[in-house]
Design an enzyme around this catalytic site. Structure first.
Site, PDB file in Angstrom:
ATOM      1  N   HIS A  72      -5.552  -9.033   7.651  1.00 38.58           N
ATOM      2  CA  HIS A  72      -5.742  -7.614   7.957  1.00 38.58           C
ATOM      3  C   HIS A  72      -6.263  -6.895   6.717  1.00 38.58           C
ATOM      4  O   HIS A  72      -5.830  -7.168   5.601  1.00 38.58           O
ATOM      5  CB  HIS A  72      -4.458  -6.972   8.482  1.00 38.58           C
ATOM      6  CG  HIS A  72      -3.292  -6.984   7.541  1.00 38.58           C
ATOM      7  ND1 HIS A  72      -3.126  -6.049   6.556  1.00 38.58           N
ATOM      8  CD2 HIS A  72      -2.228  -7.813   7.446  1.00 38.58           C
ATOM      9  CE1 HIS A  72      -2.004  -6.298   5.897  1.00 38.58           C
ATOM     10  NE2 HIS A  72      -1.433  -7.374   6.401  1.00 38.58           N
ATOM     11  N   ASP A  74      -6.157  -3.523   6.316  1.00 44.98           N
ATOM     12  CA  ASP A  74      -5.445  -2.289   5.967  1.00 44.98           C
ATOM     13  C   ASP A  74      -4.262  -2.579   5.043  1.00 44.98           C
ATOM     14  O   ASP A  74      -3.733  -3.690   5.016  1.00 44.98           O
ATOM     15  CB  ASP A  74      -4.995  -1.518   7.211  1.00 44.98           C
ATOM     16  CG  ASP A  74      -4.056  -2.301   8.131  1.00 44.98           C
ATOM     17  OD1 ASP A  74      -4.278  -3.515   8.321  1.00 44.98           O
ATOM     18  OD2 ASP A  74      -3.097  -1.696   8.661  1.00 44.98           O
ATOM     19  N   ASP A 104      -0.597  -8.326  -0.090  1.00 42.43           N
ATOM     20  CA  ASP A 104      -0.573  -8.093   1.367  1.00 42.43           C
ATOM     21  C   ASP A 104      -1.803  -7.300   1.779  1.00 42.43           C
ATOM     22  O   ASP A 104      -1.720  -6.088   1.867  1.00 42.43           O
ATOM     23  CB  ASP A 104       0.729  -7.367   1.717  1.00 42.43           C
ATOM     24  CG  ASP A 104       0.931  -7.185   3.220  1.00 42.43           C
ATOM     25  OD1 ASP A 104       0.179  -7.799   3.990  1.00 42.43           O
ATOM     26  OD2 ASP A 104       1.834  -6.416   3.600  1.00 42.43           O
ATOM     27  N   GLU A 136      -3.174  -3.283  11.164  1.00 36.48           N
ATOM     28  CA  GLU A 136      -2.091  -4.262  11.336  1.00 36.48           C
ATOM     29  C   GLU A 136      -0.751  -3.659  10.988  1.00 36.48           C
ATOM     30  O   GLU A 136       0.262  -3.909  11.644  1.00 36.48           O
ATOM     31  CB  GLU A 136      -2.354  -5.495  10.459  1.00 36.48           C
ATOM     32  CG  GLU A 136      -1.378  -6.652  10.688  1.00 36.48           C
ATOM     33  CD  GLU A 136      -0.111  -6.608   9.836  1.00 36.48           C
ATOM     34  OE1 GLU A 136       0.800  -7.411  10.099  1.00 36.48           O
ATOM     35  OE2 GLU A 136       0.001  -5.769   8.920  1.00 36.48           O
ATOM     36  N   GLU A 137      -0.753  -2.842   9.927  1.00 38.95           N
ATOM     37  CA  GLU A 137       0.516  -2.347   9.376  1.00 38.95           C
ATOM     38  C   GLU A 137       1.238  -1.383  10.305  1.00 38.95           C
ATOM     39  O   GLU A 137       2.376  -1.019  10.071  1.00 38.95           O
ATOM     40  CB  GLU A 137       0.278  -1.693   8.001  1.00 38.95           C
ATOM     41  CG  GLU A 137      -0.208  -2.656   6.913  1.00 38.95           C
ATOM     42  CD  GLU A 137       0.886  -3.613   6.404  1.00 38.95           C
ATOM     43  OE1 GLU A 137       2.014  -3.568   6.935  1.00 38.95           O
ATOM     44  OE2 GLU A 137       0.593  -4.393   5.496  1.00 38.95           O
ATOM     45  N   GLU A 164      -0.875 -14.224   5.452  1.00 34.08           N
ATOM     46  CA  GLU A 164       0.162 -13.325   4.912  1.00 34.08           C
ATOM     47  C   GLU A 164       0.878 -14.051   3.765  1.00 34.08           C
ATOM     48  O   GLU A 164       0.946 -15.282   3.746  1.00 34.08           O
ATOM     49  CB  GLU A 164       1.173 -12.953   6.011  1.00 34.08           C
ATOM     50  CG  GLU A 164       0.622 -12.045   7.092  1.00 34.08           C
ATOM     51  CD  GLU A 164       0.576 -10.569   6.708  1.00 34.08           C
ATOM     52  OE1 GLU A 164       0.997 -10.222   5.586  1.00 34.08           O
ATOM     53  OE2 GLU A 164       0.080  -9.780   7.529  1.00 34.08           O
ATOM     54  N   HIS A 358       4.162  -3.952  -0.361  1.00 34.30           N
ATOM     55  CA  HIS A 358       4.616  -2.620   0.081  1.00 34.30           C
ATOM     56  C   HIS A 358       5.344  -1.854  -1.032  1.00 34.30           C
ATOM     57  O   HIS A 358       6.024  -0.875  -0.742  1.00 34.30           O
ATOM     58  CB  HIS A 358       5.525  -2.716   1.323  1.00 34.30           C
ATOM     59  CG  HIS A 358       4.827  -3.230   2.550  1.00 34.30           C
ATOM     60  ND1 HIS A 358       5.230  -2.927   3.824  1.00 34.30           N
ATOM     61  CD2 HIS A 358       3.747  -4.032   2.696  1.00 34.30           C
ATOM     62  CE1 HIS A 358       4.431  -3.527   4.710  1.00 34.30           C
ATOM     63  NE2 HIS A 358       3.521  -4.208   4.035  1.00 34.30           N
TER      64      HIS A 358
HETATM   65 ZN   LIG Z   1       0.435  -8.030   5.814  1.00 35.69          ZN
END
Ligand SMILES: [Zn+2]
Length: 386
Positions: A72, A74, A104, A136-137, A164, A358
């Site tokens: 992903h 984003d 990520d 995705e997030e 991931e 994150h």
């Molecule tokens: Zn991810």
């Protein structure tokens, strides 16, 4: 530190601030141009606003099932996080590569784009493919449009590798997730006369109690999968909002909650249990005021992943990436949707650690990027041989 090709691609990718609420088109165009320079065409699948897109590209024979590298584009926001470094600029320091999305999962995408470019000059017997998604997030939203396209393609993939961050360990499973929202309607009144009306927060508490009872019964006697840290389906309330002042009976309460299910459990059956509980709470409250009610809506849901370890495609990966132990992950990925929609076996394997994602000063170790490059080089070897 010398700049590997993947590292220089990563620097470009991090330079595009593709936070989920923003457009990802500049990043997608950049990748499309890099692939086009190697003679690889890309298909873009846009969202309804035209400001975000998925990208799909393939190199190698068109009539043979390929290996998809999926990621992903984003990233989560940096708002309110205390970054000591510029989040949207790659910073190299002490063997670490810092920047939002480094772990990520732009580190993997950089290696995957590099592998596609390498593959373009090889004679592959099985194609290498790239699938990049948006949104995705916020619950694996964007990739669904790409899967609509792949679902009707004449040839389905042989295997999908979702990159991931797993520290390059091989994972074959994760839980599914269903996000739910409840609105509880009561009727306002003076708190001194509270028993004459219905307190929406009290209705909310009754619902939360049902969520907790369901969790207790699942953890006691529900299905188990010991490969997980928490070996059963979990329910959790994340947000509970309502009320105006102490002396007003609140008329409204909003609750966000979720189910994270193991493959054994059907989340829709659990939602039905909670909806039945909401009906009971509603019926009781309506004996006091007729408009009182508790409503539950499903906000978003993605399936879990439970790839059989005896699949040929898993053996195929283990043939060049020997891993005795195969993991199940605590976090979700788009992999469950690839399996559910296309029937494609999925493994999750990517550079960096989810514990570095994150967060402020997110990083991926440079050695992880090198390991991912080595993994994909071995994959390319297999695609030439198989
Ligand atoms: Zn991810």
């Amino acid at each position: 530190m010398s700049m590997t090709r993947s590292l220089s691609i990563l620097a470009d990718l991090i330079g595009h601030p593709t936070v989920t609420r923003q457009t990802n088109l500049a990043l997608i165009e950049h990748v499309r141009a890099m692939l086009a320079a190697q003679g690889i065409a890309s298909t873009l699948v846009f969202d309804e606003t035209g400001t975000k897109a998925n990208l799909f590209a393939s190199t190698g024979p068109a009539d043979v099932p390929g290996v998809v590298l999926s990621g992903h584009t984003d990233v989560v926001p940096v708002d309110g996080q205390a970054w000591s470094l510029e989040p949207f600029t790659l910073t190299q320091r002490d063997g670490r590569l810092y920047g939002r999305g480094s772990a990520d999962m732009k580190g993997f995408i950089a290696c995957a784009v590099h592998a596609m470019m390498e593959a373009s000059s090889l004679r592959l017997k099985r194609p290498l493919q790239l699938a990049l998604s948006y949104d995705e997030e916020i619950g694996c939203v964007g990739v669904r449009r790409l899967l609509d396209l792949l679902e009707v393609a004449p040839v389905r993939p042989y295997l999908c590798i979702v990159g991931e961050p797993t520290m390059m360990r091989l994972a074959t499973g994760h839980k599914g997730k269903t996000a739910l929202h409840a609105t509880c309607h009561g009727r306002e009144g003076h708190s001194a006369q509270a028993p004459f009306t219905v307190n929406a927060l009290h209705l909310g508490c009754d619902l939360v109690n049902e969520v907790r009872q369901l969790q207790a019964s699942i953890s006691r006697q529900g299905g188990r999968d010991e490969a997980y840290d928490v070996p059963y389906t979990t329910l959790h309330v994340g947000k509970f909002n309502g009320g105006v002042a102490l002396n007003i009976v609140p008329n409204r309460c909003e609750i966000d909650f979720e189910i994270r299910n193991i493959a054994h459990d059907d989340p829709h059956a659990l939602v039905d249990v909670l909806k039945a509980a909401a009906s009971r709470i509603t019926a009781q409250a309506q004996t006091v005021v007729p408009e009182a009610r508790v409503e539950i809506v499903e906000v978003n849901s993605y399936p879990g992943l439970d790839t059989s370890r005896t699949q040929d495609a898993v053996d195929f990966v283990r043939s060049f990436h020997p891993e005795d132990e195969v993991l199940k992950l605590a976090f979700g990925t788009e992999g469950g949707l690839f399996t559910a929609r296309l029937g494609v076996p999925v493994v999750v394997c990517g550079p960096g650690s989810i514990t570095q994602a994150h967060k402020p000063d997110e990083f991926v170790e440079a050695a992880q990027l090198d390991q991912c490059d080595a993994f994909l080089a071995k994959l390319l070897g297999q695609l030439q041989a198989s």
